[in-house]
Design an enzyme around this catalytic site. Structure first.
Site, mmCIF file in Angstrom:
data_model
loop_
_atom_site.group_PDB
_atom_site.id
_atom_site.type_symbol
_atom_site.label_atom_id
_atom_site.label_comp_id
_atom_site.label_asym_id
_atom_site.label_seq_id
_atom_site.Cartn_x
_atom_site.Cartn_y
_atom_site.Cartn_z
ATOM 1 N N CYS A 168 -20.933 0.208 -8.561
ATOM 2 C CA CYS A 168 -20.988 1.494 -9.275
ATOM 3 C C CYS A 168 -20.845 1.302 -10.785
ATOM 4 C CB CYS A 168 -19.909 2.450 -8.772
ATOM 5 S SG CYS A 168 -20.356 3.260 -7.234
ATOM 6 N N LYS A 202 -13.749 1.258 -12.974
ATOM 7 C CA LYS A 202 -13.875 -0.139 -12.535
ATOM 8 C C LYS A 202 -14.204 -1.046 -13.726
ATOM 9 C CE LYS A 202 -13.261 -0.028 -7.982
ATOM 10 N NZ LYS A 202 -11.990 -0.561 -7.433
ATOM 11 N N LYS A 254 -17.778 6.774 3.683
ATOM 12 C CA LYS A 254 -19.025 6.426 3.002
ATOM 13 C C LYS A 254 -20.193 6.653 3.952
ATOM 14 C CE LYS A 254 -17.744 3.788 -0.597
ATOM 15 N NZ LYS A 254 -18.340 2.737 -1.409
ATOM 16 N N TYR A 296 -15.801 6.804 -11.389
ATOM 17 C CA TYR A 296 -15.310 5.679 -10.581
ATOM 18 C C TYR A 296 -15.840 4.361 -11.156
ATOM 19 C CZ TYR A 296 -15.254 2.641 -6.376
ATOM 20 O OH TYR A 296 -15.107 1.596 -5.496
ATOM 21 N N ASP A 300 0.867 -1.184 0.000
ATOM 22 C CA ASP A 300 0.000 0.000 0.000
ATOM 23 C C ASP A 300 0.901 1.230 0.000
ATOM 24 O OD1 ASP A 300 -2.018 2.117 0.899
ATOM 25 O OD2 ASP A 300 -3.276 0.332 1.086
ATOM 26 N N ARG A 337 -30.374 1.886 -0.817
ATOM 27 C CA ARG A 337 -29.044 1.269 -0.843
ATOM 28 C C ARG A 337 -29.057 -0.043 -0.068
ATOM 29 N NH1 ARG A 337 -28.636 4.817 -3.784
ATOM 30 N NH2 ARG A 337 -27.112 6.483 -3.957
ATOM 31 N N ASP A 390 4.076 2.705 -4.219
ATOM 32 C CA ASP A 390 3.073 3.430 -4.998
ATOM 33 C C ASP A 390 2.852 2.658 -6.293
ATOM 34 O OD1 ASP A 390 1.586 5.076 -6.596
ATOM 35 O OD2 ASP A 390 2.687 6.902 -6.093
#
Ligand code: NAD
Length: 314
Positions: A119, A149, A188, A145, A33, A215, A51
């Site tokens: 999404c 994906k 979120k 986004y 990460d 949702r 990175d």
């Protein structure tokens, strides 16, 4: 010999829970990460800072060879972030995905898992029949986004068609739980509402929209169970992972208030709400024996106290 798993994004919310699960199952795990986990030390056997927008960092992350790669690294956040950071998402997450598929193919990994998202689907009308995985096409995601994906899914599938690795692609519903982002603009809805309720001194909170958006939310350990079932299965097609429990934002606020034991009156204010309605088929993941263990009230009763504690400590 223990199986070797690389978890990309192991400094993040779902990645750190997944790394713990894999270690508990007896895997040897390397996490990678751009940052360390924020709330506790990584459970991974080894943790690299890298990175993954840099191709050489993707190659370095795979050094030593891996049976399974779990690609969860992404520049991501809730609706506030998704609508304000479009170019950042398109640039950073796309580079991470392009670099990781190529490096994994060159490193001859067996299975490559991609964390995609619901999404990728279009907005829906209230009462519309559930969308299956195939209904992602013709594509009309609500935000960039989702388009990124879809591109990442297609990249993974194309390498798999060439026989470079086996693909496993999950489309996650909204995930929540302890040790998720709860403040700073990337949080979120469930985490943001828990924080607002914990901070409220007068029994009111501001909530984006009018409360009617629908949702579904999945507790993080249930999602991790779904990921593991998918990777262990023969399913190579994109697979939704979520629950069948759908709530309006108004109901979500009430459930958070119940978890907090507080009387809360929401003030509905303008803000980036995202799509109006969601309703997805979980038949594919359920056909693999998946069944969520926590309903939303259970999950919030474990998430709210953790966020309340963060609010009190900050
Ligand atoms: P998160 O932000 O907590 O974790 C993502 C991690 O990726 C972060 O730790 C971040 O530092 C890391 N990262 C970002 N850019 C990087 C880079 N250039 N190099 C290396 N690492 C980098 O998010 P999360 O909620 O744990 O999400 C994990 C995955 O699941 C993401 O791919 C996300 O898009 C997907 N997803 C999440 C949800 C959800 O509700 N949380 C829903 C659908 C899909």
């Amino acid at each position: 010999m223990a199986k070797r798993a690389l978890v990309c994004g192991a400094g993040g919310f779902i990645g750190s829970h997944l790394a713990k699960r894999l270690v508990d199952e007896g895997y040897w795990v390397r996490g990678v990460d751009i940052k360390h986990p924020e709330w506790s030390a990584s459970p991974a056997d080894e943790f690299l800072i890298g990175d993954l927008r840099d191709p050489s960092a993707a190659v370095a992350a795979l050094a030593g060879g891996f049976d399974e790669v779990y690609q969860l690294a992404a520049d991501m956040g809730g609706m506030g972030f998704i609508h304000s950071a479009e170019t950042q998402i398109m640039h950073n997450s796309m580079l991470v995905n392009v670099n990781m598929v190529e490096a994994a193919a060159e490193a001859a990994v067996d299975k490559y898992f991609l964390a995609s998202s619901v999404c990728v689907y279009r907005d829906m009308d209230l009462g519309e029949a559930e969308l299956t995985e195939d209904d992602a096409y013709p594509a009309l995601p609500d935000n960039e986004y989702g388009w990124e994906k879809l591109y990442a899914e297609r990249a993974v599938a194309s390498y798999a068609r060439e026989g470079r690795f086996q693909a496993r692609i999950a489309r996650f519903q909204n995930c929540y739980g302890p040790e998720g982002t709860w403040t700073g603009g990337r949080e979120k809805a469930p985490a943001a509402l828990c924080r607002k309720v914990a901070e409220s001194t007068d029994g009111t909170i501001d909530v984006w929209g009018d409360g009617s958006a629908v949702r579904s939310f999945i507790y993080v350990t249930d999602l991790v169970e779904g990921i593991r079932r998918l990777v262990d299965s023969e399913m190579t097609e994109p697979t939704n992972i979520g629950t069948r429990e759908y709530v309006s934002v108004k109901q979500l606020v009430a459930l958070v208030a119940d978890a907090a034991g507080k009387e809360i009156s929401p003030r509905w204010v303008p803000g980036p709400v995202g799509v109006q309605n969601r309703n997805f088929s979980n038949n594919r993941i359920e056909s693999l024996g998946f069944e969520p263990q926590s309903d939303l009230a259970d999950g919030l009763s474990r998430t709210y106290p953790w966020i309340e504690q963060q609010v009190e400590c900050n």
